[in-house]
Design an enzyme around this catalytic site. Sequence first.
Site, short mmCIF file in Angstrom:
data_model
loop_
_atom_site.label_atom_id
_atom_site.label_comp_id
_atom_site.label_asym_id
_atom_site.label_seq_id
_atom_site.Cartn_x
_atom_site.Cartn_y
_atom_site.Cartn_z
N HIS A 76 0.93 -1.22 0.14
CA HIS A 76 -0.03 -0.02 -0.02
C HIS A 76 0.87 1.24 0.07
CE1 HIS A 76 -2.73 3.16 1.31
NE2 HIS A 76 -2.22 3.30 2.63
N HIS A 102 3.84 7.06 5.70
CA HIS A 102 2.83 8.02 6.03
C HIS A 102 1.79 7.06 7.20
CE1 HIS A 102 0.30 5.55 2.95
NE2 HIS A 102 -0.75 5.95 3.75
N ASP A 103 2.17 5.61 7.02
CA ASP A 103 1.13 4.83 8.10
C ASP A 103 1.98 4.32 9.30
OD1 ASP A 103 -1.36 5.38 7.35
OD2 ASP A 103 -1.34 3.71 5.51
N GLU A 106 0.72 5.75 12.66
CA GLU A 106 -0.74 5.59 12.80
C GLU A 106 -0.90 4.13 13.37
OE1 GLU A 106 -3.38 7.82 10.25
OE2 GLU A 106 -4.72 5.83 10.40
N ASP A 107 -0.05 3.45 12.35
CA ASP A 107 -0.36 1.69 12.34
C ASP A 107 0.73 0.78 12.90
OD1 ASP A 107 -2.85 2.10 11.52
OD2 ASP A 107 -2.21 2.16 9.39
N ASP A 163 -3.04 8.89 -0.98
CA ASP A 163 -3.49 7.70 -0.17
C ASP A 163 -5.07 7.33 -0.38
OD1 ASP A 163 -3.34 5.80 2.18
OD2 ASP A 163 -4.22 7.55 3.63
MN LIG Z 1 -2.50 4.74 4.11
#
Ligand SMILES: [Mn+2]
Length: 207
Positions: A76, A102-103, A106-107, A163
Amino acid sequence: MASSDPHATSILQRCLQWEAIMLVGISDLISELPLETDCMENSGEVSLVLDAANYAAQKHATQRRKDAAQTPYVNHVLGVAQILAHEARVTDAFVLAAALLHDTVEDTDTTLADIAARFGHKVAEIVRQVSDDKSLPKETRKRLQIEHAPFCDRDAKLVKLADKIYNLRDLDRDTPIGWSQERVAEGVSPEMDAILDAIYRDHNLIN
Ligand SMILES: [Mn+2]
């Protein structure tokens, strides 16, 4: 055994000679490289982007997308960076690195301080602007995304848009496991559809 076979030994010696010749050739090449010029600057940018891809691959190593094939999650973020590079013609290495990362905040267990220490404040600032606070409920996160979007800087908007485009294409390609058709439809609001139609019409992309 190969070591007692004169024929094998001569092959080994010839291989070693070739290796020595190749090493001499490579060191000659290195001495000819213009290391103090643009080549070095570009290699710094390429290194930044590759380091970001490698870091993202490590951080997302055990995560999978929600499609039936359980695609590795890192596909992704690579795809988001590719949309920026190929479709938006973005060449800024900081933006491409931020897209790859970018993630991570957050993840995964990555913090913004980790990103800043490794990739610099410019990349960390973009990642900060595109990261949701996962401790908040989903509806609140969605509302905050919409409220904050106009105040993001251009680089963060580019990453956010790529995204969204990637995720919408993914939804169109394959329904995530456990998602109803209603939940898929939630991904695209009628208001957003109308805005996109107007933009496409202004740019003569549709009639
Ligand atoms: Mn994403």
